[in-house]
Enzyme design. Sequence first.
Site, PDB file in Angstrom:
ATOM      1  N   GLU A 277      -3.610   6.850   3.420  1.00  0.00           N
ATOM      2  CA  GLU A 277      -3.241   5.435   3.440  1.00  0.00           C
ATOM      3  C   GLU A 277      -3.687   4.792   4.746  1.00  0.00           C
ATOM      4  O   GLU A 277      -3.375   5.274   5.836  1.00  0.00           O
ATOM      5  CB  GLU A 277      -1.729   5.254   3.301  1.00  0.00           C
ATOM      6  CG  GLU A 277      -1.349   3.776   3.250  1.00  0.00           C
ATOM      7  CD  GLU A 277       0.147   3.524   3.399  1.00  0.00           C
ATOM      8  OE1 GLU A 277       0.519   2.336   3.495  1.00  0.00           O
ATOM      9  OE2 GLU A 277       0.923   4.495   3.443  1.00  0.00           O
TER      10      GLU A 277
ATOM     11  N   LYS B  24       0.826  -1.209   0.000  1.00  0.00           N
ATOM     12  CA  LYS B  24       0.000   0.000   0.000  1.00  0.00           C
ATOM     13  C   LYS B  24       0.859   1.258   0.000  1.00  0.00           C
ATOM     14  O   LYS B  24       0.545   2.239  -0.673  1.00  0.00           O
ATOM     15  CB  LYS B  24      -0.927   0.022   1.212  1.00  0.00           C
ATOM     16  CG  LYS B  24      -1.957  -1.089   1.267  1.00  0.00           C
ATOM     17  CD  LYS B  24      -2.979  -0.827   2.347  1.00  0.00           C
ATOM     18  CE  LYS B  24      -2.410  -0.474   3.685  1.00  0.00           C
ATOM     19  NZ  LYS B  24      -1.514  -1.527   4.262  1.00  0.00           N
TER      20      LYS B  24
ATOM     21  N   GLY C 173       0.083  -4.619  -6.259  1.00  0.00           N
ATOM     22  CA  GLY C 173       1.116  -3.839  -5.604  1.00  0.00           C
ATOM     23  C   GLY C 173       2.515  -4.398  -5.661  1.00  0.00           C
ATOM     24  O   GLY C 173       3.462  -3.715  -5.264  1.00  0.00           O
ATOM     25  N   SER C 174       2.706  -5.609  -6.132  1.00  0.00           N
ATOM     26  CA  SER C 174       4.051  -6.196  -6.132  1.00  0.00           C
ATOM     27  C   SER C 174       4.138  -7.245  -7.239  1.00  0.00           C
ATOM     28  O   SER C 174       4.199  -8.452  -6.981  1.00  0.00           O
ATOM     29  CB  SER C 174       4.340  -6.820  -4.764  1.00  0.00           C
ATOM     30  OG  SER C 174       5.672  -7.250  -4.667  1.00  0.00           O
TER      31      SER C 174
ATOM     32  N   LYS D   2      -1.246   9.497   6.811  1.00  0.00           N
ATOM     33  CA  LYS D   2      -1.289   8.165   7.418  1.00  0.00           C
ATOM     34  C   LYS D   2      -1.954   8.351   8.776  1.00  0.00           C
ATOM     35  O   LYS D   2      -1.302   8.705   9.763  1.00  0.00           O
ATOM     36  CB  LYS D   2       0.136   7.621   7.586  1.00  0.00           C
ATOM     37  CG  LYS D   2       0.211   6.229   8.201  1.00  0.00           C
ATOM     38  CD  LYS D   2       0.013   5.144   7.170  1.00  0.00           C
ATOM     39  CE  LYS D   2       0.238   3.763   7.771  1.00  0.00           C
ATOM     40  NZ  LYS D   2       0.098   2.689   6.782  1.00  0.00           N
TER      41      LYS D   2
ATOM     42  N   ALA E  65      -4.113   1.532   7.553  1.00  0.00           N
ATOM     43  CA  ALA E  65      -3.225   0.579   8.217  1.00  0.00           C
ATOM     44  C   ALA E  65      -3.865  -0.794   8.097  1.00  0.00           C
ATOM     45  O   ALA E  65      -4.931  -1.032   8.653  1.00  0.00           O
ATOM     46  CB  ALA E  65      -3.032   0.954   9.686  1.00  0.00           C
TER      47      ALA E  65
END
Length: 223
Positions: A95, A1, A156-157, A23, A97
Amino acid sequence: KTITTAAVAALARDRGSRVAVVKPGQTGVLPGEVGDLDDVRRLALVDDLHEHVRYPDPLAPAAAARVSGLPALDLRTSVAAIRALADARDLVIVEGAGGLLVRYDDDGTTIADWARELGAPVLVVAHPALGTLNHTALTLEALAHRGLTLAGVVLGSWPDEPDLTSRCNIRDLETLSAQPLSGALPDGAGALEPVEFLLAARAGLEPALGGIFDARDFRLRND
């Protein structure tokens, strides 16, 4: 994220937009230690960063607050601060958590409540590997149940050499969200220098997010 947040912020900054990143709750980090917003600063070269509360234990915010003895994050105070930022910014990125329904207090407040109070669309960041379909489906169902707007789904990856599961998940994720993918950021992007990171962000995010990512081309290349 965090890497996706940094990518969206980097593209907005590169377009000349006034962008802030928030955040609301940072966990697992001691005072003075590097947190997620420091990664955003390093990668996106954005300094307009705002952390509302920090807890030392790597737990969900509600549990981290209990364990530390610190007060839980107050939704209304946090939302008011974000609205004040938005009055003087072109874009404010918030963003969460953990996932959409991770609790911030013992009353059950989640990042979905931030999205509802702010009237903000939600960008879902999904992992491409095995297990992502169930996680993403539950997140999308929770979004719809709460009447929230889906901004898109970003992988995301994305690995350099995706396996069969990851490649098959592309179509299935698009079916779940009823729209093309909004992006796919490469695995290891968080270790890039800012110039290279900006290029990766541009290639990995769709035009609506400031990039040039083409979901159809990405899907065909990985069929």
